[in-house]
Write an enzyme that holds these catalytic residues in place. Structure first.
Site, PDB file in Angstrom:
ATOM      1  N   SER A  29       0.962  -1.128   0.055  1.00  0.00           N
ATOM      2  CA  SER A  29       0.215  -0.002  -0.038  1.00  0.00           C
ATOM      3  C   SER A  29       0.839   1.415   0.106  1.00  0.00           C
ATOM      4  O   SER A  29       1.480   1.643  -1.062  1.00  0.00           O
ATOM      5  CB  SER A  29      -1.008  -0.031   1.195  1.00  0.00           C
ATOM      6  OG  SER A  29      -2.015   0.986   1.062  1.00  0.00           O
ATOM      7  N   ASP A  38      10.480   5.400 -10.172  1.00  0.00           N
ATOM      8  CA  ASP A  38      10.136   5.680 -11.296  1.00  0.00           C
ATOM      9  C   ASP A  38      10.495   7.026 -11.725  1.00  0.00           C
ATOM     10  O   ASP A  38      11.259   7.244 -12.832  1.00  0.00           O
ATOM     11  CB  ASP A  38       8.583   6.236 -11.557  1.00  0.00           C
ATOM     12  CG  ASP A  38       7.570   5.008 -11.625  1.00  0.00           C
ATOM     13  OD1 ASP A  38       8.101   3.708 -11.804  1.00  0.00           O
ATOM     14  OD2 ASP A  38       6.463   5.228 -12.044  1.00  0.00           O
ATOM     15  N   LYS A  84      -0.807  -4.277  -3.252  1.00  0.00           N
ATOM     16  CA  LYS A  84      -1.871  -3.723  -2.674  1.00  0.00           C
ATOM     17  C   LYS A  84      -1.891  -2.286  -3.436  1.00  0.00           C
ATOM     18  O   LYS A  84      -1.517  -1.397  -2.875  1.00  0.00           O
ATOM     19  CB  LYS A  84      -2.244  -3.373  -1.327  1.00  0.00           C
ATOM     20  CG  LYS A  84      -3.638  -3.022  -1.031  1.00  0.00           C
ATOM     21  CD  LYS A  84      -3.782  -3.000   0.426  1.00  0.00           C
ATOM     22  CE  LYS A  84      -5.188  -2.232   0.886  1.00  0.00           C
ATOM     23  NZ  LYS A  84      -5.213  -0.978   0.473  1.00  0.00           N
TER      24      LYS A  84
END
Length: 458
Positions: free
Chosen positions: A297, A308, A322
């Site tokens: 999460s 990224d 999740k």
């Protein structure tokens, strides 16, 4: 994860496909209403039959709350109903303090499954492990209990005791463990200097105190190390997540610009996006983020964003997966509902729901045993009714991330698994933590490279 998501999700209603012919559209709407009324009558019939004929008297509130919880839990593993007491407990927990055992749990096949124990709690000290199945509480089976009911039973006054029956993979017999409840004030940020040159910060959860604790940790270690500080290890292993706004703030602490995370809901107009503001808490130092299958999460939001943007090297093993947002919607006088309202996406457009974050460099915590009968620890994709990944044929996956820009030979020095005969992992002895030691080695190698090559995570 409790998302700071707009209440706009509650507005409006989706009737269904809008057909071109008005007469057919009206007929379809009326037909849908008729079916809805028929099903509500069915519910009423069952409710009356339970009230009248169940073997023992039941209260209307219990029956209705169980029905509501069943409706929500039938959607996905993370939606549920919280009665007023459970709602208060949740609010206390997100503030960083609650009474109980200190276990993050989910539900699987009717049993309570441990995601991870919280550091320095009764569960942690008793040796509760991720993946343990809690089959009985004080001798009573958890089969058939809602997750919320099981959590309520495990919480209680400080000093009271509870007996857990644990089924653990690799153990022939169930384990009986007695625990004494305590006031749980998890230390969300544990930190220390490694070798006087690398800052190490472990975040155990994302509650209202997390980002403040992170800043305090960095300030303390920078004052201790001075100009010797050469890198940062951000340890998110076994961090089950928490508040979305805290994940955004923690990520923002290490980015000067760019997207942090976005959410996409049922309606396109409810999509949201969070961007970084100028200011890097680490002042450009190279970062390694450690993850494992217990990183879920909010942890995956942080790891995915830093990965990224190539601000950090992500090391360890694939995370839990999740990638959904739960919005807590208070119901005046009757607790609240936790409803999955959106999927979240990393800055490159990746949905990690049911897939997880793949590390840039895979490093195992222990040596792989080819003769072991145990299987890989369960992740989001293994949970019943888990949401599918948001990537479809209509929404193709984003392009692959650019290659790591690390000095030559640095990655080649990373050892994937501990040496044969290496000491077993002991949380009190960092030298036995293979993943941490490989992260430290990588950071020191980056710091030792010529300045022109120190563009590892920028």
């Amino acid at each position: 994860m409790v998302g700071a998501v707009s209440a706009a999700f509650l507005a409006g209603a989706v009737v269904g496909p809008m057909l071109a012919v008005p007469g057919i559209q009206a007929w379809a709407q009326e037909g849908g209403r008729a079916e809805t009324y028929r099903l509500l009558n069915l519910f009423g019939d069952v409710f009356e039959r339970v009230r009248a004929e169940y073997v023992e008297p039941v209260t209307d509130r219990d029956v209705i709350e169980n029905a509501i919880n069943g409706m929500l839990q039938g959607l996905d593993p993370h939606s549920s109903y919280m009665n007023p007491r459970s709602f208060r407990d949740m609010q206390v927990q997100t503030r960083g303090e609650f009474g109980g055992l200190g276990i993050e749990v989910t539900q699987e096949n009717g049993f309570v499954k441990v995601i991870s124990p919280i550091d320095e709690t009764p569960a942690f000290r008793a040796g509760i492990k991720p993946g343990d199945l809690i089959t009985h509480l004080n001798g009573q089976s958890t089969q058939g209990l809602s997750l919320q009911d099981a959590v309520e039973q495990m919480r209680g006054e400080r000093g009271s005791t509870i007996r857990l029956t644990i089924r653990r993979e690799g153990e022939a017999r169930p384990l009986e463990i007695s625990l004494t409840r305590d006031v749980i004030r998890p230390q969300v940020a544990r930190f220390r200097l490694e070798g006087n040159d690398i800052a190490y910060i472990r975040l155990s959860s994302f509650n209202e105190r997390t980002e403040g604790a992170l800043r305090q940790a960095m300030t303390t270690m920078r004052n201790q190390a001075g100009s010797n500080l050469r890198g940062l290890v951000l340890d998110l292993r076994n961090n089950p997540g928490g508040l979305l706004d805290q994940a955004v703030q923690v990520t923002d602490d290490f980015l000067d610009q760019g997207e942090i995370v976005s959410t996409r809901a049922r309606r396109p107009e409810d999509a949201q996006r969070w961007n970084a503001r100028p200011g890097d808490l680490a002042q450009g130092l190279p970062i390694v983020v450690l993850i494992n299958s217990g990183s879920a999460s909010a942890s995956e939001i942080v790891a995915g964003a830093l990965q990224d943007h190539r601000r950090a090297v992500v090391m360890g093993v694939k995370s839990f997966g999740k990638g959904s947002v739960q919005t807590v919607m208070p119901i005046p006088g009757n607790g609240a509902m936790r409803l999955t309202t959106a999927r979240y996406y990393t800055p490159s457009g990746r949905s990690i729901q049911a897939t997880g974050i793949q590390p840039d460099i895979e490093v195992l915590a222990a040596r792989a045993d080819p003769n072991a009968a145990t299987r890989e620890r369960d992740r989001e994709a293994d949970l019943r009714r888990s949401l599918r990944n948001g990537t479809t044929e209509a929404v193709p996956p984003p392009p692959a991330l650019p290659a790591l820009n690390l000095p030559a030979g640095v990655v080649d020095r990373v050892v994937r698994e501990p040496a044969e005969g290496a000491a077993a992992f002991d949380p009190t002895k960092p030298e036995t933590d293979h993943q941490l030691q490989q992260a430290l080695q990588l950071l020191r190698a980056v710091a030792a490279a010529p300045p022109a090559q120190r563009r590892a995570q920028r």
